[in-house]
Design a protein around this motif. Structure first.
Motif, short mmCIF file in Angstrom:
data_model
loop_
_atom_site.label_atom_id
_atom_site.label_comp_id
_atom_site.label_asym_id
_atom_site.label_seq_id
_atom_site.Cartn_x
_atom_site.Cartn_y
_atom_site.Cartn_z
N GLU A 158 0.85 -1.18 0.00
CA GLU A 158 0.00 0.00 0.00
C GLU A 158 0.89 1.24 0.00
OE1 GLU A 158 -3.72 0.01 2.27
OE2 GLU A 158 -3.05 -1.89 3.13
N ALA A 159 1.03 1.84 -1.18
CA ALA A 159 1.99 2.92 -1.36
C ALA A 159 1.70 4.11 -0.45
CB ALA A 159 1.98 3.37 -2.82
N LYS A 160 0.43 4.45 -0.27
CA LYS A 160 0.09 5.61 0.54
C LYS A 160 0.55 5.42 1.98
CE LYS A 160 -3.72 8.68 1.73
NZ LYS A 160 -5.16 8.99 1.55
N LYS A 161 0.29 4.23 2.52
CA LYS A 161 0.70 3.97 3.90
C LYS A 161 2.22 3.89 4.02
CE LYS A 161 -3.64 1.56 4.86
NZ LYS A 161 -4.28 0.26 5.10
N LEU A 162 2.84 3.28 3.01
CA LEU A 162 4.30 3.12 3.05
C LEU A 162 4.99 4.47 3.01
CD1 LEU A 162 6.35 0.53 1.03
CD2 LEU A 162 7.11 2.88 1.15
N TYR A 163 4.59 5.33 2.06
CA TYR A 163 5.29 6.60 1.86
C TYR A 163 4.78 7.72 2.78
CZ TYR A 163 7.64 4.94 -2.37
OH TYR A 163 8.43 4.26 -3.25
N LEU A 164 3.47 7.75 2.98
CA LEU A 164 2.90 8.93 3.63
C LEU A 164 3.02 8.90 5.14
CD1 LEU A 164 1.61 11.49 2.58
CD2 LEU A 164 -0.63 10.46 2.94
N TYR A 165 2.82 7.74 5.76
CA TYR A 165 2.76 7.70 7.22
C TYR A 165 4.12 7.58 7.89
CZ TYR A 165 -2.29 7.13 6.83
OH TYR A 165 -3.62 7.32 6.57
N LEU A 166 5.13 7.33 7.15
CA LEU A 166 6.43 7.14 7.78
C LEU A 166 6.97 8.42 8.40
CD1 LEU A 166 8.97 5.47 8.36
CD2 LEU A 166 9.84 6.20 6.15
N TYR A 167 6.74 9.56 7.73
CA TYR A 167 7.44 10.79 8.15
C TYR A 167 6.96 11.34 9.48
CZ TYR A 167 3.51 13.69 6.57
OH TYR A 167 2.28 14.27 6.40
N GLU A 168 5.85 10.83 9.98
CA GLU A 168 5.40 11.32 11.28
C GLU A 168 4.96 10.14 12.13
OE1 GLU A 168 5.25 13.01 14.25
OE2 GLU A 168 5.42 14.61 12.75
N ILE A 169 5.74 9.79 13.12
CA ILE A 169 5.48 8.61 13.93
C ILE A 169 4.17 8.73 14.69
CG2 ILE A 169 6.76 9.44 15.94
CD1 ILE A 169 6.73 5.82 14.60
N LYS A 170 3.77 9.94 15.03
CA LYS A 170 2.51 10.11 15.78
C LYS A 170 1.32 9.68 14.94
CE LYS A 170 4.22 13.83 18.73
NZ LYS A 170 4.14 15.28 19.07
N LEU A 181 7.41 11.54 -2.20
CA LEU A 181 7.40 10.29 -2.94
C LEU A 181 6.00 9.76 -3.22
CD1 LEU A 181 10.49 8.42 -1.44
CD2 LEU A 181 10.27 9.49 -3.68
N TYR A 182 5.09 9.85 -2.25
CA TYR A 182 3.74 9.36 -2.55
C TYR A 182 3.02 10.23 -3.57
CZ TYR A 182 -1.03 7.86 -2.49
OH TYR A 182 -2.26 7.43 -2.90
N PRO A 183 3.06 11.56 -3.41
CA PRO A 183 2.48 12.38 -4.49
C PRO A 183 3.12 12.09 -5.84
CG PRO A 183 2.88 13.73 -2.54
CD PRO A 183 3.50 12.38 -2.28
N LEU A 184 4.41 11.85 -5.84
CA LEU A 184 5.10 11.53 -7.10
C LEU A 184 4.61 10.20 -7.65
CD1 LEU A 184 7.36 12.27 -9.11
CD2 LEU A 184 8.97 11.09 -7.61
N TYR A 185 4.46 9.19 -6.77
CA TYR A 185 3.96 7.87 -7.18
C TYR A 185 2.56 7.99 -7.78
CZ TYR A 185 1.95 3.17 -6.45
OH TYR A 185 1.31 1.97 -6.62
N ASP A 186 1.71 8.72 -7.09
CA ASP A 186 0.31 8.84 -7.52
C ASP A 186 0.20 9.61 -8.84
OD1 ASP A 186 -2.35 8.16 -6.84
OD2 ASP A 186 -2.73 10.26 -6.28
N ALA A 187 0.90 10.75 -8.91
CA ALA A 187 0.83 11.58 -10.11
C ALA A 187 1.51 10.90 -11.30
CB ALA A 187 1.48 12.94 -9.84
N PHE A 188 2.57 10.16 -11.02
CA PHE A 188 3.29 9.47 -12.10
C PHE A 188 2.40 8.41 -12.74
CE2 PHE A 188 6.61 6.06 -13.09
CZ PHE A 188 6.96 6.62 -14.30
N LYS A 189 1.72 7.63 -11.93
CA LYS A 189 0.84 6.59 -12.49
C LYS A 189 -0.32 7.22 -13.26
CE LYS A 189 0.13 2.70 -10.36
NZ LYS A 189 -0.19 1.62 -9.42
#
Length: 952
Positions: free
Chosen positions: A114-126, A168-176
């Motif tokens: 799941e790209a969104k969870k992998l890329y988006l949620y990592l940057y903020e542990i909270k 990276l997630y916005p890039l992944y989403d927009a690229f596809k």
């Protein structure tokens, strides 16, 4: 010989009589070719063959399209990146990251993370902690583990990483989305598209059979499970008990998981083959000192093979593709057919090296007064290439010689164009807009000249094809400018991955292949090269922007899985082999000692086989290098005859003081340089070393005083003449000296910059100081400047008395107050003191004064040229490193031990002793019993140009 594909083909024929109703899916096309071959040999009546496909074919069939090439995708990715990033990097800097990002996106889709969870949620542990529902306990633990280690990196590092990670997630989403609009896709995107819509796939008309797989991506696993459950597909596993049952064996990692799976488990055979344990193959390992020795060893192993055997049953595995050509060159002559199943990197080929050298040359072109000038270093590389030498060998040889002799740092375009049309094509400055059409034209011209070299033409074709793809992509881009530096960097990056695919008959002859190409294939004899750790298996590294812990948490492949794939590939080769040869090298590579592969270590410990190891020795003579002694036979003595004065009063050659000094230092060096004619390597010198500085100083003083004599029509220089000399004539003399040294035209403009300009200013100060010293000694009369003086000198030889020719150039001869001064300009710090005349010819004296020996030699020459001379001959050394000292004294000093230093006032007072020493030296040289031998003083060898010949 046991064969998995043959056995499987036999079982399929028995199970499915109507082969035309089958679709057989294999991991790669090569396995499909061999499977078809086995079917053909087993079928005894005409029938339709089944469809043979790879797993890729199946996915692309259901996706309805094939992926675009990586270069096109990276350009598209960059366009999307530019729209998202406020300060995007240039494309050439993005290219490396683009390759990595594209590979990560491919992994994300292949393994259905799941790209969104992998890329988006990592940057903020909270945010992760606020919603844990989508993560397993193991995933949470791995992410927290990563974050804990990341906290220790420092705040600045974290912020930089997270800032990039957020895009990276916005890039992944927009690229596809962009790819969907343009009708393009990468392979993982197509795989995921199929895997997510399996429920709409219609029941196939044919029965599917999957053969020989060992590691699935998540998308492959999902598709094959669907085919098994919904369409009754069958799986044939290529396995062995040895690595399946042993939990420590990484080769069985995937199989053990699949056997536990409710879908895959039932497809495993009830009885697992035990071929590795039962076969007891003959296994031999070899340790070689150098990588290239492996090729010779492969050749010798193949020579021992019975000529009647089928070469199709022998395979050479090359983990390192650079060994391909060395191995091919060492194959025995009786092997008439070889099939190569691997690509060879174009970047290792001569054609690519030439093209890169042409581009590199462009970086160093400078324009002066509208004329392009080409820098000597890249120019020399190009002129040394076979492509230019074959066009006009005489022109190239003459130009290279002229560059060395004249010390030319820059060469004009006009001079290079004299080589012909091909030289005109290569040697011209290029604007950024000309780079693509220029390289295309150059490649086409090269192709014409490579008519009889199919391999070189193949390399060139791959380069040409890649260049056109690059050009097409650039032409599609808006606002993407190409400057020269950008083009060169991109050219290197893109061509780094291009490989030449070899074409051959895969079912005939000796098989040569890479590691992964051997999957599912069985061979009686296996020879594996480069069985070193970090080669087979390859070094543990995954180029990815996704950290290891995060990859594991989201089910993406990590290094352990790569290791398992390579381990399986290795043990798979053992399943049918009767004879295995594994070669590794002990040579250090990148600072690490050569270490045998872990697979060899494992086999030795676990398998209980009778493994033998042989160390291949390269003969090395550890004794001291034998002394080189050139005996004076008739042939050698004949070489010395060139110095003997003929009846016509002339000799073909003469002894210079430097030649005699070389003989005193080392007899062998004299022989190599002056008799054998082995010249020291000449290089174009950009640095102004002592010899260059000294030569220009000599020429400058020559032009300074000769110019004075021409202007004043007199040779006597008075004290009052020096004001004008110092003010108006020093700089012009240096300019003329520079022109003479660099062989420039008389009226050439000497625009000097950088180091040369600094040296010219320093030289001006030195000459000003020399003029001050001369002003103190004035008046004096200039007798000659840089003039050759010659003499005949009689010695005793076995053939009787003979005369030999002597010659030397005296920098300056003047007369001061009735004394003739013989002046030698020296750029070093030569000493003027010596202990005795005899010491000047004593080769055992480490403090032998070479400069004094040379200056006294000038006394002998001058007196021989002017036998009527009765004036004192006073040798003098103007050594530049001392002229600024107070009370500078240029005259030679005879200083005996514990004695008072006495100035040499007149050479003629010491002539007898000097000429006796010289006579002994020359008679020693002509003595047949005294060979040309090496010096015993190894300190003299440190900077000798011939030390490689001597082995010192």
């Amino acid at each position: 010989m046991n064969s998995f594909l043959r056995n499987t083909a036999q079982e399929i024929i028995q199970t499915y009589p109507e082969l035309q109703n089958l679709v057989v899916v294999l991991p790669n096309r090569r396995a499909g070719l061999f499977f078809t071959k086995h079917l053909g040999t087993l079928i005894d009546k005409p029938t339709w063959m089944p469809e043979i496909k790879t797993i890729e074919d199946v996915f692309y069939q259901y996706a309805g399209q094939r992926p675009s090439d990586d270069l096109t995708l990276i350009f598209e990715l960059y366009k999307v990146y530019q729209s998202l990033h406020p300060e995007p990097e240039t494309f050439d800097r993005f290219y490396f990251w683009g390759e990595m990002i594209l590979k990560d996106f491919n992994d994300v889709d292949q393994f259905m993370a799941e790209a969104k969870k992998l890329y988006l949620y990592l940057y903020e542990i909270k945010e992760i902690e606020s919603d844990l529902s989508f993560l397993t306990d193991q995933q949470i633990a791995l992410i927290r583990q990563f974050w804990d280690s990341f906290q220790n990196q420092g705040r600045g590092h974290q912020e930089k990483f997270l800032k990039f990670w957020q895009i990276l997630y916005p890039l992944y989403d927009a690229f596809k989305a962009s790819l969907n609009v343009s009708g393009m896709a990468y392979s993982g995107m197509l795989y995921r598209k199929v895997a997510e819509k399996l429920d709409v796939i219609a029941t196939p008309e044919k029965q599917y059979v999957f053969i020989g797989f060992n590691a699935f991506t998540k998308t492959e696993e999902k598709l094959i499970k669907h085919f098994v459950l919904e369409f009754g597909a069958k799986i044939f596993w290529d396995i062995d008990t040895y690595y399946l049952e042993d939990k420590n064996q990484e080769a069985g990692l995937f199989f053990r998981e699949y056997r536990k799976d409710p879908v895959f488990g039932p497809t495993f055979p009830k009885e697992i083959p035990e071929q590795i344990a039962n076969r007891k193959a003959k296994i031999q390992t070899y340790a070689t000192p150098l990588k290239t020795n492996q090729a010779n060893l492969v050749g010798s192993l193949l020579e021992k093979v019975d000529k009647n055997e089928n070469w199709e049953e022998t395979v050479i595995i090359l983990p390192d593709e650079q060994l391909l050509f060395p191995v091919l060159h060492t194959l025995p002559e009786n092997i008439d057919k070889v099939n190569v199943t691997m690509g060879y990197p174009v970047k290792n080929t001569p054609v690519y090296a030439f093209l890169e050298a042409v581009l590199e040359m462009q970086r160093y072109i400078k324009i002066e007064d509208g004329m392009p000038l080409f820098y000597h270093q890249p120019l020399k590389s190009l002129l040394s290439s076979i492509y230019l030498q074959s066009v006009n060998p005489t022109f190239v040889a003459d130009l290279l010689r002229e560059m060395k002799e004249q010390n030319q740092i820059y060469i004009t375009q006009n001079k290079l164009h004299k080589g012909g049309a091909f030289f005109e094509l290569i040697f011209r400055p290029l604007g950024s807009e000309q780079l693509f059409p220029y390289l295309s034209t150059l490649m086409e011209e090269l192709a014409k000249r490579l008519g009889e070299e199919p391999l070189q033409r193949s390399y060139l074709y791959q380069c040409f094809k890649q260049l056109n793809r690059l050009r097409e992509n650039f032409e599609k881009q808006e606002g993407l400018s190409v400057d020269r530096e950008f083009f060169i960097r991109l050219f290197r990056q893109v061509f780094r991955e291009v490989k030449l695919p070899f074409e051959g008959e895969p079912l005939q002859g000796l098989q040569v292949m890479g590691v992964l190409e051997s999957r599912n294939l069985d061979f009686k004899r296996v020879i594996i090269c480069n069985m070193n750790e970090s080669s087979f298996p390859p070094a543990g590294s995954l180029n990815s922007l996704i950290p290891y812990n995060i990859r594991r948490a989201f089910g993406l492949p990590v290094q352990e899985q790569n290791d398992a794939i390579y381990a399986y590939t290795f043990y798979r080769l053992l399943q049918s082999a009767e004879e295995v040869h594994m070669i590794y090298t002990t040579a250090a590579d990148q600072g690490k000692a050569g270490e045998k592969s872990r697979y060899i270590q494992q086999m030795d410990v676990e398998m209980g086989l009778d493994m033998k190891e042989e160390v291949i020795y390269v003969p090395v003579d550890l004794k001291e290098t034998a002394s080189i002694v050139i005996e004076k036979n008739e042939e050698v003595l004949q070489l010395l005859e060139k110095y003997v004065v003929n009846p016509d009063g002339k000799s073909r050659s003469t002894f210079s003081p430097s030649a005699l000094s070389v003989y005193l230092d080392c007899r062998l060096k004299f022989y190599l340089r002056y008799l054998a004619g082995i010249k020291e390597k000449e290089e174009v010198k950009e640095e102004i070393d002592a010899s260059v500085f000294g030569n220009i100083a000599h020429y400058s003083m020559e032009f300074l005083y000769e110019g004075f004599q021409e202007r004043k029509k007199r040779s006597v220089i008075a004290k009052e003449d020096f004001g004008d000399l110092k003010k108006n004539w020093v700089f012009p003399a240096i300019e003329k000296g520079v022109r003479k040294f660099y062989h420039l035209d008389e009226n050439a403009d000497t625009k000097l910059s950088g180091q040369m300009a600094i040296v010219r200013d320093v030289l001006q100060k030195y000459i000003q100081r020399l003029l001050e010293i001369d002003q103190e000694a004035a008046p004096f009369q200039i007798l000659s400047m840089e003039q050759a003086h010659q003499a005949k000198f009689q010695i005793d030889t076995r053939k009787g008395k003979v005369e030999v020719g002597l010659e030397g150039y005296i920098d300056r001869v003047d007369e001061q107050q009735g004394t003739v001064r013989l002046i030698d300009y020296k750029s070093g710090a030569d000493k003027k003191e010596f202990s005795s005349i005899e010491s000047l010819f004593d080769r055992e004296d480490k403090n032998r004064n070479k400069a004094a020996m040379q200056t006294m030699y000038y006394g002998l020459l001058y007196q021989a040229m002017c036998p009527e001379n009765r004036k004192s001959l006073k040798p003098a050394l103007f050594n530049f490193k001392e002229i600024f000292k107070e009370n500078f004294n240029p005259y030679l000093q005879l200083k005996e031990p514990k004695g008072k230093a006495l100035e040499i006032e007149n050479y003629n007072e010491h002539a007898q002793f000097y000429e006796n020493g010289l006579k002994q030296l020359l008679e020693d040289m002509f003595d047949p019993d005294v060979p040309f031998s090496q010096t015993d003083d190894w300190d003299k060898c440190k900077y000798c140009a011939y030390k490689e010949i001597c082995g010192r």
